[in-house]
Design a protein around this motif. Structure first.
Motif, PDB file in Angstrom:
ATOM      1  N   LEU A  10       0.886  -1.086  -0.013  1.00  0.00           N
ATOM      2  CA  LEU A  10       0.025   0.088  -0.003  1.00  0.00           C
ATOM      3  C   LEU A  10       0.911   1.445  -0.105  1.00  0.00           C
ATOM      4  O   LEU A  10       1.846   1.450   0.757  1.00  0.00           O
ATOM      5  N   GLY A  11       0.464   2.383  -0.721  1.00  0.00           N
ATOM      6  CA  GLY A  11       0.997   3.502  -0.593  1.00  0.00           C
ATOM      7  C   GLY A  11       0.688   4.555   0.393  1.00  0.00           C
ATOM      8  O   GLY A  11      -0.153   4.051   1.062  1.00  0.00           O
ATOM      9  N   GLU A  12       1.316   5.695   0.594  1.00  0.00           N
ATOM     10  CA  GLU A  12       1.221   6.603   1.705  1.00  0.00           C
ATOM     11  C   GLU A  12      -0.276   6.843   1.825  1.00  0.00           C
ATOM     12  O   GLU A  12      -0.977   6.995   2.882  1.00  0.00           O
ATOM     13  N   ALA A  13      -0.895   7.301   0.627  1.00  0.00           N
ATOM     14  CA  ALA A  13      -2.122   7.932   0.858  1.00  0.00           C
ATOM     15  C   ALA A  13      -3.289   6.717   1.208  1.00  0.00           C
ATOM     16  O   ALA A  13      -4.373   7.190   1.922  1.00  0.00           O
ATOM     17  N   GLU A  14      -3.012   5.510   0.643  1.00  0.00           N
ATOM     18  CA  GLU A  14      -4.082   4.576   1.021  1.00  0.00           C
ATOM     19  C   GLU A  14      -3.783   4.102   2.685  1.00  0.00           C
ATOM     20  O   GLU A  14      -4.726   3.980   3.488  1.00  0.00           O
ATOM     21  N   CYS A  15      -2.455   4.103   3.054  1.00  0.00           N
ATOM     22  CA  CYS A  15      -2.166   3.976   4.489  1.00  0.00           C
ATOM     23  C   CYS A  15      -3.064   5.105   5.374  1.00  0.00           C
ATOM     24  O   CYS A  15      -3.369   4.642   6.440  1.00  0.00           O
ATOM     25  N   LEU A  16      -2.825   6.275   4.940  1.00  0.00           N
ATOM     26  CA  LEU A  16      -3.672   7.345   5.814  1.00  0.00           C
ATOM     27  C   LEU A  16      -5.114   7.205   5.811  1.00  0.00           C
ATOM     28  O   LEU A  16      -5.769   7.225   6.742  1.00  0.00           O
ATOM     29  N   ARG A  46      -5.174  16.333   9.643  1.00  0.00           N
ATOM     30  CA  ARG A  46      -5.079  16.694   8.170  1.00  0.00           C
ATOM     31  C   ARG A  46      -3.954  16.656   7.765  1.00  0.00           C
ATOM     32  O   ARG A  46      -3.492  16.299   6.257  1.00  0.00           O
ATOM     33  N   ASP A  47      -2.672  16.954   8.271  1.00  0.00           N
ATOM     34  CA  ASP A  47      -1.347  17.018   7.708  1.00  0.00           C
ATOM     35  C   ASP A  47      -0.699  15.524   7.727  1.00  0.00           C
ATOM     36  O   ASP A  47       0.547  15.427   7.504  1.00  0.00           O
ATOM     37  N   GLY A  48      -1.403  14.655   7.983  1.00  0.00           N
ATOM     38  CA  GLY A  48      -0.959  13.047   8.357  1.00  0.00           C
ATOM     39  C   GLY A  48      -0.077  12.681   9.533  1.00  0.00           C
ATOM     40  O   GLY A  48       0.040  11.731   9.799  1.00  0.00           O
ATOM     41  N   ARG A  49      -0.325  13.919  10.467  1.00  0.00           N
ATOM     42  CA  ARG A  49       0.345  13.236  11.807  1.00  0.00           C
ATOM     43  C   ARG A  49      -0.862  12.642  12.481  1.00  0.00           C
ATOM     44  O   ARG A  49      -1.914  12.807  12.286  1.00  0.00           O
ATOM     45  N   LEU A  50      -0.451  11.890  13.684  1.00  0.00           N
ATOM     46  CA  LEU A  50      -1.312  11.072  14.502  1.00  0.00           C
ATOM     47  C   LEU A  50      -1.165  11.692  15.666  1.00  0.00           C
ATOM     48  O   LEU A  50      -0.367  12.208  16.449  1.00  0.00           O
ATOM     49  N   VAL A  51      -2.357  11.839  16.489  1.00  0.00           N
ATOM     50  CA  VAL A  51      -2.659  12.303  17.850  1.00  0.00           C
ATOM     51  C   VAL A  51      -3.228  10.881  18.782  1.00  0.00           C
ATOM     52  O   VAL A  51      -4.119  10.617  18.185  1.00  0.00           O
ATOM     53  N   GLY A  83      -7.573  -8.930   4.864  1.00  0.00           N
ATOM     54  CA  GLY A  83      -7.338  -7.942   5.750  1.00  0.00           C
ATOM     55  C   GLY A  83      -6.340  -6.915   5.184  1.00  0.00           C
ATOM     56  O   GLY A  83      -5.704  -7.093   4.362  1.00  0.00           O
ATOM     57  N   TRP A  84      -5.860  -6.029   6.409  1.00  0.00           N
ATOM     58  CA  TRP A  84      -4.892  -5.064   5.978  1.00  0.00           C
ATOM     59  C   TRP A  84      -3.882  -4.779   7.327  1.00  0.00           C
ATOM     60  O   TRP A  84      -4.687  -4.894   8.455  1.00  0.00           O
ATOM     61  N   PHE A 128       5.408   5.298   5.987  1.00  0.00           N
ATOM     62  CA  PHE A 128       4.192   4.561   6.153  1.00  0.00           C
ATOM     63  C   PHE A 128       4.689   3.265   5.318  1.00  0.00           C
ATOM     64  O   PHE A 128       5.219   3.176   4.382  1.00  0.00           O
ATOM     65  N   THR A 129       4.348   2.040   5.979  1.00  0.00           N
ATOM     66  CA  THR A 129       4.397   0.899   5.324  1.00  0.00           C
ATOM     67  C   THR A 129       2.905   0.296   5.508  1.00  0.00           C
ATOM     68  O   THR A 129       2.369   0.274   6.701  1.00  0.00           O
ATOM     69  N   GLY A 130       2.320  -0.701   4.401  1.00  0.00           N
ATOM     70  CA  GLY A 130       1.093  -1.262   4.607  1.00  0.00           C
ATOM     71  C   GLY A 130       0.860  -2.191   3.702  1.00  0.00           C
ATOM     72  O   GLY A 130       1.563  -2.313   2.527  1.00  0.00           O
ATOM     73  N   ARG A 131       0.082  -3.328   4.094  1.00  0.00           N
ATOM     74  CA  ARG A 131      -0.048  -4.352   3.469  1.00  0.00           C
ATOM     75  C   ARG A 131      -1.501  -4.795   3.155  1.00  0.00           C
ATOM     76  O   ARG A 131      -2.189  -4.850   4.326  1.00  0.00           O
ATOM     77  N   ARG A 132      -2.027  -5.265   2.077  1.00  0.00           N
ATOM     78  CA  ARG A 132      -3.431  -5.834   2.079  1.00  0.00           C
ATOM     79  C   ARG A 132      -3.272  -7.184   1.456  1.00  0.00           C
ATOM     80  O   ARG A 132      -2.652  -7.435   0.767  1.00  0.00           O
TER      81      ARG A 132
END
Length: 148
Positions: A10-16, A46-51, A83-84, A128-132
């Motif tokens: 998964l790319g960064e946009a899909e991970c977010l 909105r800026d991709g950071r996590l709280v 899953g992912w 970001f790293t992700g897998r589906r």
């Protein structure tokens, strides 16, 4: 279908996007050279950071503040064996600015233990790293390169 063909990076946009679909994740950090994993409520800004929301007095706060850590979320379906999973890596900082704190207290994310005032930690995501894992029989998306 080859089992490896079921795995999609998964790319960064899909991970977010996927991160924003769940309310709880796991912060991963080190304590005395051992990995620790703690589930916490969170939200994607909105800026991709996590709280992240932690409890006051938690030893996790001392260990996270200013440190590199990872944050993992997933959604799995045992029935279809699909899953992912997404992992965000970055630097954590306890939110201390009074205006930021007031805004976060008003808008969340919210602690699952509401009788204690939360402490917020902002994770500046750098990677970001992700897998589906698609269900058996699902073809890969058009143009998708599969495999590892």
């Amino acid at each position: 279908m080859d089992q490896v063909d079921r795995i999609e990076e998964l790319g960064e946009a899909e991970c977010l996007r996927l991160l924003s679909t769940v309310p709880i994740g796991r912060v991963v950090y080190t304590e005395h050279a051992l990995l620790r994993v703690v589930p916490v409520p969170f939200r994607v800004e909105r800026d991709g950071r996590l709280v992240l929301v932690l409890l006051p007095g938690s030893p996790v706060l001392r260990l996270l503040d200013g440190m590199v850590c990872a944050f993992q979320v997933d959604r799995l379906d045992e029935g279809s064996r699909s899953g992912w999973s997404v992992v965000a890596h970055g630097t954590a900082e306890v939110v201390r600015d009074p205006a930021d704190l007031a805004e976060l207290l008003r808008t969340g994310p919210h602690s699952w233990i509401p009788e204690r005032a939360p402490v917020f930690v902002r994770l500046s995501t750098e990677l970001f790293t992700g897998r589906r894992l698609r269900p058996l029989g699902d073809p890969p998306p058009h143009g998708q390169v599969t495999g590892e």
